[in-house]
Write an enzyme that holds these catalytic residues in place. Structure first.
Site, PDB file in Angstrom:
ATOM      1  N   ASP A  67       0.812  -1.221   0.000  1.00 25.46           N
ATOM      2  CA  ASP A  67       0.000   0.000   0.000  1.00 25.46           C
ATOM      3  C   ASP A  67       0.846   1.272   0.000  1.00 25.46           C
ATOM      4  O   ASP A  67       2.072   1.226   0.177  1.00 25.46           O
ATOM      5  CB  ASP A  67      -0.963  -0.005   1.205  1.00 25.46           C
ATOM      6  N   ASP A 136      -7.179  -2.028  14.563  1.00 22.63           N
ATOM      7  CA  ASP A 136      -8.575  -2.407  14.324  1.00 22.63           C
ATOM      8  C   ASP A 136      -8.684  -3.697  13.510  1.00 22.63           C
ATOM      9  O   ASP A 136      -9.749  -4.047  13.013  1.00 22.63           O
ATOM     10  CB  ASP A 136      -9.340  -1.261  13.633  1.00 22.63           C
ATOM     11  N   HIS A 138      -7.113  -4.408  10.668  1.00 24.21           N
ATOM     12  CA  HIS A 138      -6.975  -4.322   9.208  1.00 24.21           C
ATOM     13  C   HIS A 138      -5.653  -4.897   8.723  1.00 24.21           C
ATOM     14  O   HIS A 138      -4.678  -4.939   9.472  1.00 24.21           O
ATOM     15  CB  HIS A 138      -7.156  -2.875   8.703  1.00 24.21           C
TER      16      HIS A 138
HETATM   17  C1  GLP Z   1      -0.674   0.644   8.510  1.00 19.26           C
HETATM   18  C2  GLP Z   1      -0.306  -0.246   7.346  1.00 19.26           C
HETATM   19  C3  GLP Z   1      -0.468  -1.713   7.696  1.00 19.26           C
HETATM   20  C4  GLP Z   1       0.229  -2.001   9.006  1.00 19.26           C
HETATM   21  C5  GLP Z   1      -0.365  -1.164  10.103  1.00 19.26           C
HETATM   22  C6  GLP Z   1       0.282  -1.397  11.446  1.00 19.26           C
HETATM   23  O1  GLP Z   1      -2.042   0.855   8.607  1.00 19.26           O
HETATM   24  N1  GLP Z   1      -1.059   0.046   6.182  1.00 19.26           N
HETATM   25  O2  GLP Z   1       0.058  -2.510   6.640  1.00 19.26           O
HETATM   26  O3  GLP Z   1       0.127  -3.368   9.314  1.00 19.26           O
HETATM   27  O4  GLP Z   1      -0.200   0.209   9.760  1.00 19.26           O
HETATM   28  O5  GLP Z   1       1.448  -0.662  11.545  1.00 19.26           O
HETATM   29  P1  GLP Z   1       2.549  -0.874  12.650  1.00 19.26           P
HETATM   30  O6  GLP Z   1       3.288  -2.119  12.265  1.00 19.26           O
HETATM   31  O7  GLP Z   1       3.414   0.339  12.584  1.00 19.26           O
HETATM   32  O8  GLP Z   1       1.835  -1.035  13.944  1.00 19.26           O
END
Ligand code: GLP
Length: 258
Positions: A67, A136, A138
């Site tokens: 993404d 959440d 995702h």
């Molecule tokens: C963002 C990314 C996800 C990632 C999430 C958690 O929303 N699009 O791919 O898994 O953040 O991020 P972190 O690993 O910094 O907690």
């Protein structure tokens, strides 16, 4: 699904990296699905170490990132382009032409997203997709209620995600509201999924994703539909798992390991 609970972030990163590295060693032209976010940073550090010290070769590897924020050019220090370059790509030998990250500055997102899907298909498909998880539940930027059949597309971020990610920006208003993201359906087509999560903030999301019902309210729960998934957690992220004893039992009694 194989759930591996580790003593520390370092251990989970090392184990997840070994799993990815094994694929690259067996298939030097492997296609890797990459994820931004802080969770896979340790995994990337470990792959870089293996590249430097154990001649792990990425010369024929192709990558596709999950993404990107809409509106941030690759030079922006909060873009996923910038993040991936800083934390991984500039430290290994993947040819630049083989690195694919969704554009956050496309003129026509619909045709860009279609093109991205075509590129993945032309590459032969993703051999292993690295994943983190949002608080959440995702995956990538597939926010709650995203279709579990979704493909690469433009997505409006949930307020919770904007808040979570605002820690990296000067002020919350600077966090983009939209992102381009691979869909849940796109991700499920990878041959293998390797998910990493650490910290107590991820405990509810991980329990829902691994042990809850498959639901678009927790898009990571779709990994339950995939036949080849490894999940690497630290103790804090595993704290809400009901089947924790079973996961440890499985690790202690792996077939073929005496
Ligand atoms: C963002 C990314 C996800 C990632 C999430 C958690 O929303 N699009 O791919 O898994 O953040 O991020 P972190 O690993 O910094 O907690």
């Amino acid at each position: 699904m194989e759930v591996v609970v580790c003593k520390s972030y370092e251990e989970l990163s090392r184990k997840a990296a070994l799993s990815v590295a094994e694929i690259v060693r067996v298939k030097p032209d492997a296609v890797l699905g990459m994820a931004a976010g802080s969770s896979p940073l340790g995994l990337y550090r470990e792959l870089i170490r293996m590249h430097r010290e154990e001649s792990l070769d990425f010369a024929r590897v192709t990558t596709f990132n999950l993404d990107e924020y809409v509106g941030l050019p690759p030079s922006h220090d909060q873009s996923y382009h910038y993040f991936m370059n800083e934390s991984f790509f500039q430290h290994v030998n993947i040819p630049e032409a083989n690195i694919h990250i969704p554009s956050g500055t496309a003129d026509d997102y619909e045709s860009f997203c279609r093109h991205y899907e075509e590129l993945i298909a032309e590459s032969g498909g993703i051999d292993v997709q690295i994943l983190g998880i949002g608080a959440d539940g995702h995956m990538a930027f597939n926010e709650p209620t995203s279709s579990l059949a979704s493909r690469t597309r433009l997505k409006t971020l949930a307020k919770q995600t904007i808040e979570d990610n605002s820690r990296f920006f000067e002020k919350i208003e600077d966090v983009p509201v939209h992102a381009v993201t691979m869909g849940v359906g796109t991700i499920l087509e990878a041959r293998k999924l390797v998910l990493v999560a650490d910290g107590q903030k991820k405990a509810d999301a991980m329990a829902a994703a691994i042990e809850g019902p498959v639901t678009s309210m927790v898009t990571t729960s779709a990994i339950q539909l995939h036949a080849n998934v490894e999940v690497y957690l630290d103790e804090a992220a595993a704290a809400k798992l009901k089947m924790r004893d079973y996961y440890d039992w499985v690790q202690a009694n792996k077939p073929g390991v005496d």
